[in-house]
Design a protein around this motif. Structure first.
Motif, short mmCIF file in Angstrom:
data_model
loop_
_atom_site.label_atom_id
_atom_site.label_comp_id
_atom_site.label_asym_id
_atom_site.label_seq_id
_atom_site.Cartn_x
_atom_site.Cartn_y
_atom_site.Cartn_z
N GLY A 179 35.89 39.60 54.32
CA GLY A 179 36.41 39.89 52.99
C GLY A 179 35.96 38.89 51.95
N ALA A 180 36.01 39.32 50.69
CA ALA A 180 35.66 38.45 49.56
C ALA A 180 36.54 38.84 48.39
N ALA A 181 36.91 37.85 47.61
CA ALA A 181 37.72 38.09 46.41
C ALA A 181 37.22 37.18 45.30
N VAL A 182 37.13 37.74 44.09
CA VAL A 182 36.65 36.99 42.92
C VAL A 182 37.61 37.26 41.77
N ILE A 183 37.99 36.19 41.05
CA ILE A 183 38.81 36.30 39.85
C ILE A 183 38.05 35.64 38.71
N ILE A 184 37.84 36.40 37.61
CA ILE A 184 37.04 35.93 36.48
C ILE A 184 37.89 35.92 35.22
N ASP A 185 37.74 34.85 34.45
CA ASP A 185 38.35 34.80 33.13
C ASP A 185 37.46 35.62 32.19
N VAL A 186 38.03 36.66 31.59
CA VAL A 186 37.23 37.67 30.88
C VAL A 186 36.41 37.09 29.74
N LYS B 71 19.71 47.27 58.29
CA LYS B 71 20.36 48.13 59.27
C LYS B 71 21.81 48.40 58.86
N LYS B 72 22.18 49.65 58.93
CA LYS B 72 23.55 50.02 58.59
C LYS B 72 24.51 49.53 59.66
N GLN B 73 25.58 48.90 59.20
CA GLN B 73 26.59 48.38 60.11
C GLN B 73 27.73 49.39 60.28
N PRO B 74 28.40 49.33 61.40
CA PRO B 74 29.51 50.28 61.62
C PRO B 74 30.66 49.99 60.67
N GLY B 75 31.49 50.98 60.50
CA GLY B 75 32.65 50.81 59.63
C GLY B 75 32.30 51.08 58.18
N GLU B 76 33.15 50.60 57.30
CA GLU B 76 32.97 50.83 55.87
C GLU B 76 33.47 49.63 55.09
N TYR C 160 41.89 39.06 32.68
CA TYR C 160 41.30 38.68 33.97
C TYR C 160 40.77 39.91 34.68
N VAL C 161 39.72 39.67 35.44
CA VAL C 161 39.14 40.69 36.32
C VAL C 161 39.27 40.19 37.74
N VAL C 162 39.76 41.05 38.63
CA VAL C 162 39.91 40.71 40.04
C VAL C 162 39.14 41.74 40.84
N ALA C 163 38.29 41.24 41.76
CA ALA C 163 37.51 42.12 42.64
C ALA C 163 37.81 41.76 44.08
N VAL C 164 38.08 42.76 44.90
CA VAL C 164 38.38 42.55 46.31
C VAL C 164 37.50 43.47 47.14
N PHE C 165 36.81 42.91 48.14
CA PHE C 165 35.95 43.67 49.06
C PHE C 165 36.35 43.33 50.49
N VAL C 166 36.45 44.35 51.30
CA VAL C 166 36.80 44.14 52.70
C VAL C 166 35.94 45.07 53.54
N TRP C 167 35.17 44.46 54.43
CA TRP C 167 34.41 45.26 55.39
C TRP C 167 35.10 45.17 56.74
N SER C 168 35.37 46.33 57.33
CA SER C 168 36.02 46.39 58.63
C SER C 168 35.21 47.30 59.54
N THR D 69 34.40 53.01 48.25
CA THR D 69 34.18 53.02 49.69
C THR D 69 32.68 53.02 49.91
N GLY D 70 32.20 51.93 50.47
CA GLY D 70 30.77 51.80 50.63
C GLY D 70 30.38 51.45 52.05
N LEU D 71 29.14 51.04 52.19
CA LEU D 71 28.59 50.71 53.49
C LEU D 71 28.03 49.28 53.45
N ARG D 72 27.86 48.76 54.63
CA ARG D 72 27.27 47.42 54.72
C ARG D 72 25.96 47.51 55.49
N TYR D 73 24.97 46.83 54.98
CA TYR D 73 23.67 46.77 55.62
C TYR D 73 23.34 45.31 55.94
#
Length: 736
Positions: free
Chosen positions: A402-409, A666-671, A686-694, A658-662
Motif C-alpha cells: 500500500g501507499a498513501a500520499v497527502i498533499i497541501d493543495v 508482467k501482470k501480477q495477480p490480484g488488483e 488537501y488531497v489524499v491518495a490511497v493505493f492498495v495492491w492485494s 480498480t487497476g492492475l499491477r505490472y
C-alpha cells in the motif's frame, strides 16, 4: 797614551757595535742594521755630516755635544789620539780619519764616503793600523770595489698577505652565503626532515546533518557514540575476552572471538592490527568496556544515526552505512548536503612515555564542517497517523502493498507519504525483503484504472467536448478493437449525466467522450497532468511511468486508455494530477524539501516547484462538483462507488479506481484498489491518495475507508472548519 783595547765596544744592549760577523752583506738601500746606523736622528747621513764638517770650522764642529754619539767607530778599537785633518785638495781620500772618543780613546771614523774605497762594513775585524814611517805620505791604495752579493729573491710579503686576505674573505663569504641559503630557502626542508616521526593526527569528525519535519522536529539525526575495536596481535585470550564483551555489545561471543582471530592483511604477510567489534556503541557502555582494561581492546569516537520514530517515514528517510554514507532514501539523495567534512588536528608530540603535545611545537588544526540539515514538508504527527491507518486497513489484505500520499493543495507540499510494509530505519537489515524498504508512492507502478477518468473528463471540459449538463445514452457494452468494454452498473442504454458516469464509474460513457476528444488531445492532457514523467519530488529511484504514444494505439487502445488502462503511473503522479483539479486547474510539482539549514543556521529555501495551467478555474470547479457525486449518490438506481470515502461534516470530491499491477512488464495477480479525493470540495485544502495492491483482491474495500480516516484526521489536525453552510449538490444519474 793608554793602550788600545782589544775588546770591541758594546752599546747599551750588550752587542758589539760595528761588528757584522757572520751576517750576509746587504745591498745598500735594501735595508739592514748598517743602513739604519748610517742615518742620524736628524735625517742626515755620515757622509753629509762629513761634508758639512769640511765646510764648517773645527771650532764649531767640536762644539757639538752630540757629534761623538753620531759617529761610528771602526770596530770599537781605539784610534790614534789625534785627528786626521781632511786631505788636501787633490789628494786621494784616505781610508778614515783618526779621532778621539769621549773616553779619550782614539779611533778611525768611517764615513759613508769611505764605502767607495772599501767594502762597507766588512765582517772580519780590522787589525791595528800599521805604523807609518816618517817620510812623505803616500796615497792610500784603492781597494777594488767588490759588488755585494744579492740575496736570494723571496716572494713579496705584501702580495702574499693580500692574496691570503682575498682567499680568506672569499671562503668566509661562501660560507655566509650557504648559511643564509640554508636558513631561508632550505629551512622548511631541514626543519621538517624528522617531523613526521613526531607528529600525531587526531581526526575531528563532522556531524552529519539532521532530517527534520516541517516543524523542526528530528526524523533522523546523529549523536556522538563510540566504536569498539581490537588489535588481534595484542589480545591474550580471545575467547575469554569475547565472553566479557558479549553482554556489553549484544554480540554473540563466538562471533566476537572469530573477529579477534589473528590474520594477515589481504595480499600481504603483515598481521592485521585492527578489526571492528561494534559500531555506534553508547558512551556509557563504552566506559564500562574500558573499565575492564582488556588487552588489545580499545574504543574511539564514533557517530550513530538515530531515528527517533523507528519506522516513522523510514521509506522516505532511508538509512546510512556505518561510515555515515547515505545508502537509500533521502539520506542517499542528499548525501552531499547532509554529510559534513571531517577535520583533523596535527600536532608534534614527544616520544616514549612523553607522548604528549610539545608546547610551542608544530600544530595545525583543520576545523570540521558539519553537514547541513534538511527540513522536509512532512508533518511528523500526520505521517504517524497516516502510517498507522494504512497498516490497520491493510491488515485485512494479507501480503498486500500500500501507499498513501497527502498533499497541501496550494503549495504542492507533501505532508505525509506512507508505505506499507515499512521497516525500522535504525536497523534496516531486519526486513523480510529488500523491497520492503522501497517507497511505494514513487516506485509502485500501477495501471491506475478508473481514477484516470477524471483526467479524461477534465480534458473534455477544457476542450468544450462536454459541459456539466451533457448527457449521453450509455449501452451496457462497447467493443473496440475486438475487445468488449462493459460497465459494472448497467445503464441499459439509458441517458446518463456526466456526474452519473463518475458516480457509477461508467467505462462505456467515458470511452464515448474520449472518442469525441481524440487521442492526440487526450495524450496532451495526460502530459499536462504530469503523467509519463517523474515528478521530481526529491526521492531517488522515482519511476517516470509511461504513456502509450499515439502511433502505437491499437483498436483496443481507444477503449483501454481513456479508462486508465495501458497507462503506467505511480500513486504520487496521480495524486499530483488530482491536486491540479483541486488547485483551480493549476498543476504544482509535489515536493518534499522545504528548506536547507546550514551549520551556521542559515536557511536556504528549497527549489521552487514547477507550475503550469491545465484547466481553467471554472472548469476545475465544475469537475470537482461533478466528482462529489462519487461520495454522495445513493438512491434507487444504486449507490456510488465512493460512499465509503465520505467524511462526515465535509464535502468530498474524488474518484475510485480498480487497476492492475505490472512488474517488469508482467501482470501480477490480484488488483489495485485506489481512491483519490479532496476536501473540502468547495475550497479544497488537501488531497489524499490511497493505493492498495492485494494479490487476492479486495484492495478497493481497503482504499476508501483508509481515505476517510486519513482525510478526517488531516482536516481536524489543521483545524479546517466543516462544510456546514455549503451542502453537497443533488445529482441526477439518469435525467428524464
Amino acid at each position: 797614551m793608554p793602550p788600545r783595547s782589544e775588546e770591541p765596544r758594546r752599546d747599551a744592549t750588550g752587542s758589539r757595535r760595528g761588528s757584522s760577523r757572520g751576517a750576509e752583506p746587504r745591498e745598500p738601500g735594501v735595508g739592514g742594521i748598517s743602513d739604519a746606523r748610517a742615518y742620524t736622528p736628524r735625517g742626515r747621513t755620515i757622509r753629509e755630516g762629513g761634508a758639512e764638517q769640511r765646510r764648517t770650522p773645527r771650532s764649531s764642529r767640536s762644539g757639538d755635544p752630540f757629534r761623538p754619539a753620531l759617529q761610528v767607530l771602526d770596530g770599537g778599537r781605539a784610534g790614534r789620539a789625534g785627528r786626521r785633518e781632511p786631505a788636501p785638495a787633490g789628494e786621494p781620500a784616505r781610508a778614515g780619519r783618526r779621532t778621539t772618543t769621549p773616553g779619550g780613546r782614539a779611533g778611525v771614523v768611517r764615513t759613508v764616503a769611505d764605502r767607495s774605497a772599501r767594502e762597507p762594513f766588512d765582517d772580519e775585524d780590522e787589525g791595528p793600523p800599521p805604523r807609518r814611517r816618517p817620510g812623505p805620505r803616500r796615497p792610500a791604495a784603492r781597494r777594488p770595489v767588490r759588488k755585494p752579493r744579492r740575496p736570494p729573491r723571496l716572494g713579496d710579503a705584501g702580495r702574499r698577505l693580500r692574496l691570503g686576505t682575498v682567499l680568506a674573505l672569499t671562503l668566509f663569504a661562501s660560507i655566509g652565503v650557504r648559511l643564509v641559503y640554508l636558513q631561508t630557502v632550505d629551512t622548511p626542508a631541514y626543519a621538517d626532515g624528522g617531523l613526521p616521526n613526531r607528529l600525531a593526527v587526531v581526526e575531528l569528525p563532522a556531524p552529519r546533518g539532521a532530517i527534520l519535519d516541517r516543524a523542526g522536529e528530528p526524523l533522523a539525526h546523529s549523536v556522538e557514540a563510540r566504536y569498539v575495536f581490537a588489535d588481534p596481535t595484542r589480545v591474550k585470550d580471545r575467547f575469554a575476552t569475547a565472553r566479557l564483551l558479549s553482554p556489553l555489545l549484544g554480540v554473540p561471543a563466538s562471533e566476537l572471538a572469530d573477529k579477534m582471530r589473528k590474520r594477515t592483511l589481504p595480499g600481504t604477510d603483515t598481521p592485521s592490527q585492527f578489526v571492528y567489534l561494534a559500531r555506534g556503541v553508547e558512551i556509557g557502555r563504552a566506559k564500562q568496556i574500558m573499565a575492564l582494561d582488556l588487552a588489545g581492546i580499545n574504543v574511539h569516537r564514533d557517530e550513530r544515526r538515530e531515528v527517533p520514530g523507528d519506522d516513522l517515514a523510514a521509506n522516505l528517510i532511508g538509512f546510512v552505512s556505518q561510515d555515515m554514507n547515505g545508502l537509500e532514501g533521502l539520506e542517499a539523495k542528499y548525501d552531499d548536503v547532509l554529510r559534513g567534512q571531517a577535520g583533523k588536528r596535527t600536532y608534534e608530540v614527544g616520544l616514549g612515555d612523553l607522548a604528549a603535545p610539545i608546547p610551542g611545537g608544530y600544530s595545525r588544526t583543520t576545523q570540521p564542517k558539519p553537514g547541513s540539515s534538511l527540513r522536509l514538508t512532512i508533518d511528523r504527527d500526520l505521517q504517524f497517523m497516516t502510517q498507522r491507518i494504512l497498516a490497520k486497513q491493510m491488515a485485512q489484505a494479507k501480503g498486500s502493498v500500500g501507499a498513501a500520499v497527502i498533499i497541501d493543495v496550494p503549495t504542492g507540499e507533501v505532508l505525509a507519504q506512507a508505505s506499507q510494509p515499512t521497516y525500522n530505519a535504525a536497523d534496516p537489515g531486519k526486513v523480510d525483503s529488500p523491497s520492503d524498504r522501497d517507497d511505494a508512492a514513487t516506485t509502485f507502478v500501477v495501471d491506475p484504472g478508473s481514477i484516470h477518468k477524471a483526467i479524461t473528463f477534465g480534458a473534455a471540459l477544457q476542450e468544450g467536448v462536454i459541459t456539466p449538463n451533457t448527457t449521453l445514452p450509455v449501452p451496457n457494452v462497447i467493443v473496440r478493437g475486438g475487445v468488449p468494454f462493459q460497465d459494472t452498473h448497467k445503464a441499459n442504454g439509458r441517458t446518463m449525466s456526466i456526474p452519473g458516469m463518475l458516480a457509477f464509474s461508467s467505462n462505456v460513457g467515458t470511452i464515448e467522450i474520449a472518442e469525441k476528444l481524440g487521442k492526440d488531445r487526450l495524450i496532451d492532457y495526460q502530459k499536462r497532468f504530469g503523467l509519463g514523467q517523474a515528478t521530481g519530488e526529491g526521492l531517488p529511484g522515482e519511476a517516470p511511468g509511461r504513456l502509450l504514444p499515439a502511433d502505437q494505439w491499437s483498436g483496443s487502445a481507444w477503449g483501454s486508455v481513456p479508462i486508465g488502462h495501458s497507462v503506467d503511473a505511480t500513486p504520487l503522479q496521480m495524486a499530483a494530477a488530482y491536486n491540479a483539479i483541486a488547485n483551480n486547474g493549476t498543476y504544482v510539482q509535489p515536493h518534499l524539501i522545504k528548506e536547507t539549514v546550514g551549520p551556521d543556521g542559515r536557511r536556504t529555501p528549497g527549489a521552487a516547484p514547477t507550475t503550469r495551467s491545465v484547466l481553467s478555474p471554472a472548469n476545475a470547479a465544475d469537475l470537482r462538483r461533478m466528482m462529489e457525486a462519487v461520495t454522495t449518490v445513493d438512491g434507487p438506481d444504486g449507490s456510488a462507488t465512493g460512499l465509503a470515502a465520505a467524511v462526515p461534516g465535509y464535502r468530498v470530491a474524488g474518484k475510485t479506481g480498480t487497476g492492475l499491477r505490472y512488474d517488469n512488464g508482467k501482470k501480477q495477480p490480484g488488483e489495485v484498489g485506489s481512491f483519490i479525493g479532496m476536501a473540502p470540495a468547495e475550497n479544497p485544502r488537501y488531497v489524499v491518495a490511497v493505493f492498495v495492491w492485494s494479490p487476492g483482491g479486495g484492495g478497493g474495500a481497503v482504499a476508501a475507508p483508509a481515505f476517510r480516516e486519513m482525510m478526517g484526521y488531516t482536516l481536524r489536525h489543521y483545524r479546517v472548519p466543516p462544510s456546514l453552510t455549503d451542502k453537497s449538490p443533488k445529482f441526477e444519474v439518469f435525467p428524464r
